[in-house]
Design a protein around this motif. Structure first.
Motif, PDB file in Angstrom:
ATOM      1  N   ILE A  42      -1.409  -0.406  -1.998  1.00 21.06           N
ATOM      2  CA  ILE A  42      -0.522  -1.502  -2.369  1.00 21.06           C
ATOM      3  C   ILE A  42      -1.198  -2.068  -3.739  1.00 21.06           C
ATOM      4  CG2 ILE A  42       0.579  -3.726  -2.091  1.00 21.06           C
ATOM      5  CD1 ILE A  42       0.667  -2.605   1.022  1.00 21.06           C
ATOM      6  N   GLN A  43      -2.390  -2.471  -3.489  1.00 19.02           N
ATOM      7  CA  GLN A  43      -3.234  -3.297  -4.746  1.00 19.02           C
ATOM      8  C   GLN A  43      -3.175  -2.231  -6.146  1.00 19.02           C
ATOM      9  OE1 GLN A  43      -3.666  -6.340  -5.248  1.00 19.02           O
ATOM     10  NE2 GLN A  43      -4.948  -6.223  -7.030  1.00 19.02           N
ATOM     11  N   ILE A  81     -14.125 -20.171 -13.552  1.00 18.69           N
ATOM     12  CA  ILE A  81     -14.472 -19.213 -12.623  1.00 18.69           C
ATOM     13  C   ILE A  81     -13.535 -19.295 -11.195  1.00 18.69           C
ATOM     14  CG2 ILE A  81     -16.074 -18.212 -11.147  1.00 18.69           C
ATOM     15  CD1 ILE A  81     -18.253 -18.503 -13.672  1.00 18.69           C
ATOM     16  N   SER A  82     -13.010 -18.486 -10.653  1.00 15.75           N
ATOM     17  CA  SER A  82     -12.192 -18.741  -9.505  1.00 15.75           C
ATOM     18  C   SER A  82     -12.660 -17.470  -8.533  1.00 15.75           C
ATOM     19  CB  SER A  82     -10.702 -18.746  -9.677  1.00 15.75           C
ATOM     20  OG  SER A  82     -10.185 -19.077  -8.442  1.00 15.75           O
ATOM     21  N   ARG A  83     -12.692 -17.867  -7.218  1.00  9.25           N
ATOM     22  CA  ARG A  83     -13.174 -16.931  -6.349  1.00  9.25           C
ATOM     23  C   ARG A  83     -12.138 -17.183  -4.892  1.00  9.25           C
ATOM     24  NH1 ARG A  83     -17.945 -18.666  -8.253  1.00  9.25           N
ATOM     25  NH2 ARG A  83     -19.332 -17.078  -9.135  1.00  9.25           N
ATOM     26  N   ASP A  84     -11.628 -16.078  -4.542  1.00 10.29           N
ATOM     27  CA  ASP A  84     -10.741 -16.489  -3.165  1.00 10.29           C
ATOM     28  C   ASP A  84     -10.860 -15.159  -2.435  1.00 10.29           C
ATOM     29  OD1 ASP A  84      -9.198 -17.440  -1.469  1.00 10.29           O
ATOM     30  OD2 ASP A  84      -7.367 -17.779  -3.020  1.00 10.29           O
ATOM     31  N   ASP A  85     -10.565 -15.365  -1.087  1.00 18.64           N
ATOM     32  CA  ASP A  85     -10.619 -14.150  -0.037  1.00 18.64           C
ATOM     33  C   ASP A  85      -9.523 -14.468   0.874  1.00 18.64           C
ATOM     34  OD1 ASP A  85     -13.800 -15.026   0.676  1.00 18.64           O
ATOM     35  OD2 ASP A  85     -12.214 -15.316   1.854  1.00 18.64           O
ATOM     36  N   ILE A  86      -9.183 -13.362   1.501  1.00 21.59           N
ATOM     37  CA  ILE A  86      -8.193 -13.228   2.462  1.00 21.59           C
ATOM     38  C   ILE A  86      -8.422 -12.126   3.616  1.00 21.59           C
ATOM     39  CG2 ILE A  86      -6.302 -11.806   1.545  1.00 21.59           C
ATOM     40  CD1 ILE A  86      -4.638 -14.265   2.581  1.00 21.59           C
ATOM     41  N   VAL A  87      -8.201 -12.235   4.745  1.00 21.84           N
ATOM     42  CA  VAL A  87      -8.198 -11.015   5.719  1.00 21.84           C
ATOM     43  C   VAL A  87      -6.858 -10.618   5.915  1.00 21.84           C
ATOM     44  CG1 VAL A  87      -8.717 -10.163   7.970  1.00 21.84           C
ATOM     45  CG2 VAL A  87     -10.396 -11.869   6.895  1.00 21.84           C
ATOM     46  N   ILE A  88      -6.537  -9.365   5.798  1.00 22.37           N
ATOM     47  CA  ILE A  88      -5.311  -8.631   5.783  1.00 22.37           C
ATOM     48  C   ILE A  88      -5.364  -7.900   7.260  1.00 22.37           C
ATOM     49  CG2 ILE A  88      -3.501  -7.476   4.806  1.00 22.37           C
ATOM     50  CD1 ILE A  88      -4.731  -8.179   2.256  1.00 22.37           C
ATOM     51  N   HIS A  89      -4.538  -7.932   8.031  1.00 19.63           N
ATOM     52  CA  HIS A  89      -4.506  -7.054   9.150  1.00 19.63           C
ATOM     53  C   HIS A  89      -3.539  -5.966   9.020  1.00 19.63           C
ATOM     54  CE1 HIS A  89      -6.199 -10.618  11.191  1.00 19.63           C
ATOM     55  NE2 HIS A  89      -5.327 -11.126  10.590  1.00 19.63           N
ATOM     56  N   ALA A  90      -4.294  -5.047   8.349  1.00 17.66           N
ATOM     57  CA  ALA A  90      -3.754  -3.636   7.830  1.00 17.66           C
ATOM     58  C   ALA A  90      -4.751  -2.855   7.629  1.00 17.66           C
ATOM     59  CB  ALA A  90      -2.751  -3.784   6.713  1.00 17.66           C
ATOM     60  N   PRO A  91      -4.418  -1.377   7.780  1.00 13.95           N
ATOM     61  CA  PRO A  91      -5.750  -0.650   7.256  1.00 13.95           C
ATOM     62  C   PRO A  91      -6.145  -0.638   5.711  1.00 13.95           C
ATOM     63  CG  PRO A  91      -3.754   0.436   8.622  1.00 13.95           C
ATOM     64  CD  PRO A  91      -3.302  -0.859   8.066  1.00 13.95           C
ATOM     65  N   LEU A  92      -7.321  -0.398   5.581  1.00  9.16           N
ATOM     66  CA  LEU A  92      -7.957  -0.706   4.287  1.00  9.16           C
ATOM     67  C   LEU A  92      -7.002   0.376   3.246  1.00  9.16           C
ATOM     68  CD1 LEU A  92     -10.073  -1.248   2.387  1.00  9.16           C
ATOM     69  CD2 LEU A  92     -11.545   0.721   3.248  1.00  9.16           C
ATOM     70  N   ASN A  93      -6.915   1.851   3.778  1.00 13.69           N
ATOM     71  CA  ASN A  93      -6.291   2.413   2.652  1.00 13.69           C
ATOM     72  C   ASN A  93      -4.854   1.968   2.278  1.00 13.69           C
ATOM     73  OD1 ASN A  93      -5.167   3.356   5.222  1.00 13.69           O
ATOM     74  ND2 ASN A  93      -5.040   5.502   4.843  1.00 13.69           N
ATOM     75  N   HIS A  94      -4.105   1.467   3.350  1.00 13.55           N
ATOM     76  CA  HIS A  94      -3.063   0.840   2.871  1.00 13.55           C
ATOM     77  C   HIS A  94      -2.928  -0.487   1.807  1.00 13.55           C
ATOM     78  CE1 HIS A  94       1.233  -0.233   3.710  1.00 13.55           C
ATOM     79  NE2 HIS A  94       0.966  -1.654   4.091  1.00 13.55           N
ATOM     80  N   VAL A  95      -4.032  -1.393   2.251  1.00 13.82           N
ATOM     81  CA  VAL A  95      -4.084  -2.240   1.434  1.00 13.82           C
ATOM     82  C   VAL A  95      -4.467  -1.985  -0.071  1.00 13.82           C
ATOM     83  CG1 VAL A  95      -5.307  -4.566   1.066  1.00 13.82           C
ATOM     84  CG2 VAL A  95      -4.791  -3.856   3.146  1.00 13.82           C
ATOM     85  N   TRP A  96      -5.511  -0.966   0.079  1.00 12.07           N
ATOM     86  CA  TRP A  96      -5.977  -0.537  -1.325  1.00 12.07           C
ATOM     87  C   TRP A  96      -4.628   0.123  -2.215  1.00 12.07           C
ATOM     88  CZ3 TRP A  96     -10.120  -0.536  -4.549  1.00 12.07           C
ATOM     89  CH2 TRP A  96     -10.222   0.462  -5.563  1.00 12.07           C
TER      90      TRP A  96
END
Length: 173
Positions: free
Chosen positions: A52-53, A35-50
């Motif tokens: 792209i992903q 099991i792996s977990r990770d996170d990051i803060v991205i300095h961009a609008p949520l709709n833009h990050v979503w």
């Protein structure tokens, strides 16, 4: 093997979708040997990050390990949507969306090379962008046979994915 994390995903029953708010969320396998977990803060609008992903056909443009990705289901991602992709020598991987809450959460699945995995992503707005959190679990004979190596591979894969997503989302035009 590093990007096997994003490729080895399990077939789960269709669950929570935008029209099914009463369903339980699909989660990773909490009893999996890896099991792996990770996170990051991205300095961009949520709709833009979503965007792209979840634009799976554009992954090769910003994920160096992803060589191709083609949607098999037209339109926006939804429960049951699938795509065919390849990464680091793994060809013909089919992933299927099992659960999605647009702009908030997505879980996809599909088996690969004897490994069954569940990959979950959550997106939380922050004051200056979005926190992206991912969790993934792996089960199967290859995992049991070499847990330590596959744990390192999954940890590294999620870390690389998040940093590539951050770099892409924060890139200035």
């Amino acid at each position: 093997m590093l990007t096997l994390a994003t490729a080895a995903l399990t077939a789960l029953p269709l669950a929570l979708g935008p029209g099914n708010p009463d369903r339980e969320p699909v989660e990773i396998d909490r009893n999996a040997p890896v099991i792996s977990r990770d996170d990051i803060v991205i300095h961009a609008p949520l709709n833009h990050v979503w965007r792209i992903q979840t634009d799976v056909e554009q992954w090769p443009a910003w994920q160096p390990a992803v060589h191709s990705s083609v949607k098999q289901t037209p339109g926006p991602l939804r429960p049951g949507s699938s795509w065919l992709w390849s990464t680091d020598g793994l060809d013909g991987i089919t992933s299927t969306v099992k659960q999605i809450e647009p702009g908030r959460r997505i879980v996809w699945g599909g088996p690969a090379q004897g490994i069954t995995a569940v990959h979950m992503w959550t997106f939380t707005p922050t004051e200056d962008g979005v926190k992206v959190h991912t969790e993934e679990s792996w089960t199967g004979d290859p995992v049991t046979a070499d847990t330590a190596v596959l744990q390192q591979a999954l940890d590294a894969s999620l870390d690389h994915w998040l940093h590539n997503l951050k770099q892409r989302a924060e890139r200035r035009p």
